[in-house]
Design a protein around this motif. Sequence first.
Motif, PDB file in Angstrom:
ATOM      1  N   PRO A 127       3.011  -3.319   0.830  1.00  0.00           N
ATOM      2  CA  PRO A 127       3.124  -4.331  -0.221  1.00  0.00           C
ATOM      3  C   PRO A 127       3.324  -3.740  -1.607  1.00  0.00           C
ATOM      4  O   PRO A 127       3.620  -4.458  -2.558  1.00  0.00           O
ATOM      5  N   GLY A 128       3.145  -2.434  -1.734  1.00  0.00           N
ATOM      6  CA  GLY A 128       3.316  -1.788  -3.033  1.00  0.00           C
ATOM      7  C   GLY A 128       2.018  -1.571  -3.779  1.00  0.00           C
ATOM      8  O   GLY A 128       2.034  -1.115  -4.929  1.00  0.00           O
ATOM      9  N   TYR A 129       0.891  -1.837  -3.153  1.00  0.00           N
ATOM     10  CA  TYR A 129      -0.416  -1.656  -3.767  1.00  0.00           C
ATOM     11  C   TYR A 129      -1.480  -1.754  -2.697  1.00  0.00           C
ATOM     12  O   TYR A 129      -1.237  -2.251  -1.599  1.00  0.00           O
ATOM     13  N   ASP A 130      -2.668  -1.260  -3.021  1.00  0.00           N
ATOM     14  CA  ASP A 130      -3.836  -1.411  -2.163  1.00  0.00           C
ATOM     15  C   ASP A 130      -4.756  -2.415  -2.845  1.00  0.00           C
ATOM     16  O   ASP A 130      -5.325  -2.127  -3.909  1.00  0.00           O
ATOM     17  N   ALA A 131      -4.913  -3.586  -2.245  1.00  0.00           N
ATOM     18  CA  ALA A 131      -5.614  -4.682  -2.909  1.00  0.00           C
ATOM     19  C   ALA A 131      -7.059  -4.339  -3.248  1.00  0.00           C
ATOM     20  O   ALA A 131      -7.591  -4.812  -4.265  1.00  0.00           O
ATOM     21  N   ALA A 181       5.592  -9.628   8.049  1.00  0.00           N
ATOM     22  CA  ALA A 181       6.663 -10.034   7.151  1.00  0.00           C
ATOM     23  C   ALA A 181       7.592  -8.856   6.877  1.00  0.00           C
ATOM     24  O   ALA A 181       7.215  -7.693   7.020  1.00  0.00           O
ATOM     25  N   THR A 182       8.808  -9.198   6.476  1.00  0.00           N
ATOM     26  CA  THR A 182       9.779  -8.170   6.071  1.00  0.00           C
ATOM     27  C   THR A 182       9.801  -8.084   4.565  1.00  0.00           C
ATOM     28  O   THR A 182       9.467  -9.044   3.869  1.00  0.00           O
ATOM     29  N   GLU A 221       2.111 -13.662 -19.267  1.00  0.00           N
ATOM     30  CA  GLU A 221       3.435 -13.182 -18.878  1.00  0.00           C
ATOM     31  C   GLU A 221       3.681 -13.522 -17.411  1.00  0.00           C
ATOM     32  O   GLU A 221       2.875 -13.156 -16.551  1.00  0.00           O
ATOM     33  N   ASN A 222       4.771 -14.214 -17.132  1.00  0.00           N
ATOM     34  CA  ASN A 222       5.142 -14.557 -15.765  1.00  0.00           C
ATOM     35  C   ASN A 222       6.054 -13.476 -15.199  1.00  0.00           C
ATOM     36  O   ASN A 222       7.180 -13.298 -15.657  1.00  0.00           O
ATOM     37  N   LYS A 223       5.540 -12.727 -14.238  1.00  0.00           N
ATOM     38  CA  LYS A 223       6.296 -11.672 -13.564  1.00  0.00           C
ATOM     39  C   LYS A 223       6.512 -12.123 -12.121  1.00  0.00           C
ATOM     40  O   LYS A 223       5.744 -11.798 -11.228  1.00  0.00           O
ATOM     41  N   THR A 224       7.546 -12.913 -11.909  1.00  0.00           N
ATOM     42  CA  THR A 224       7.735 -13.576 -10.623  1.00  0.00           C
ATOM     43  C   THR A 224       8.504 -12.709  -9.632  1.00  0.00           C
ATOM     44  O   THR A 224       9.165 -11.738 -10.002  1.00  0.00           O
ATOM     45  N   GLY A 225       8.408 -13.103  -8.373  1.00  0.00           N
ATOM     46  CA  GLY A 225       9.167 -12.451  -7.319  1.00  0.00           C
ATOM     47  C   GLY A 225       8.290 -11.929  -6.208  1.00  0.00           C
ATOM     48  O   GLY A 225       7.112 -11.606  -6.413  1.00  0.00           O
ATOM     49  N   ALA A 226       8.858 -11.894  -5.007  1.00  0.00           N
ATOM     50  CA  ALA A 226       8.194 -11.330  -3.823  1.00  0.00           C
ATOM     51  C   ALA A 226       6.848 -11.990  -3.549  1.00  0.00           C
ATOM     52  O   ALA A 226       5.883 -11.334  -3.152  1.00  0.00           O
TER      53      ALA A 226
END
Length: 321
Positions: free
Chosen positions: A105-109, A319-320, A63-68
């Motif tokens: 970033p929306g997550y902790d890697a 980055a913004t 599944e390709n979930k593209t963006g950001a």
Amino acid sequence: MIKRMILAALAACTLATSAWAAAPLSGPLTIVVGYPPGGSSDRIARLVAERLKDRVGVSVIVENKTGAGGRISAQLLHNADANQNVLLLGNPAVMVVAPLVYADPGYDAQRDFKPVSLVSSYKFALAVSADSPMKDMKALRAWLKEHPDRFTVGVPATGSLPHFFALMLGDEIGQQAEVVGYRGSAPLISELVGGILPQAIDTLDTLLPQHQGGRVRILATSGTEREAELTDVPTFREAGIDLAADGWNAFFAPAAMPQDKVERLARDISAVMSDPALQKAVRAINLEPISADAAQTAQALAAYRKQWEPVVRESGFKATQ
């Protein structure tokens, strides 16, 4: 360092495909890719998926979930529960760079994911237009010595690994790199070919077809040895610049996935990546195949972070959203 880690993983990964026989998973396995169909991340994911289905006993869906810049795919995966059969094909942009340059970033890697298996690596290259008078790195460095502060380098995106590799290169040759970020490789290459941009850094798998087609000239590559397709092009080290670096693609599981399932999937993917036919297919898209289990992958990624995190932090780049 990463090259040594990969070689160690390849040497250590000796499990035969018959040595691991497990029951099928409870349902389909989904591989989430944060980039559009047709790119190198998508292609490696589909090559693995096609062969992995026979190992896990269920269908494997890409599944390709593209963006950001790939972050959306990671954001989707980190909330997955323990019962979901889902993996993320991640790369340094998502797992190393984004957590350092984005406030959120929306997550902790490192907390939200478990390393599963490295599957491929790739190099970087410095290229000029085919019409450029710079025939090799010696000529380029001589010109830069006479024209200080003229080291303008295009990269496919600000905040990308080519961006930070350009900064590393500038430091090594004593030049302040003026990095120009583009919206992808296509416009970058268009302006490089047209002579609008003096030089560019991108991944080798992107630049190699352009070089082979006579549109650009690769002056050096970032590996520790010459590429088989570029025997006349030196590495940066061979050109007298002490610089080597790799990028990678690896599978990650959500943190909630039980460790025994993580290790089972790692063994299955490692076995798939050991297949000579698949390795040939991976090399055909100008990537280097890797076969590594979960522990080897975690060790290699820790070494990779150690190499790149100081470069990203010292750049001061933010980055913004």
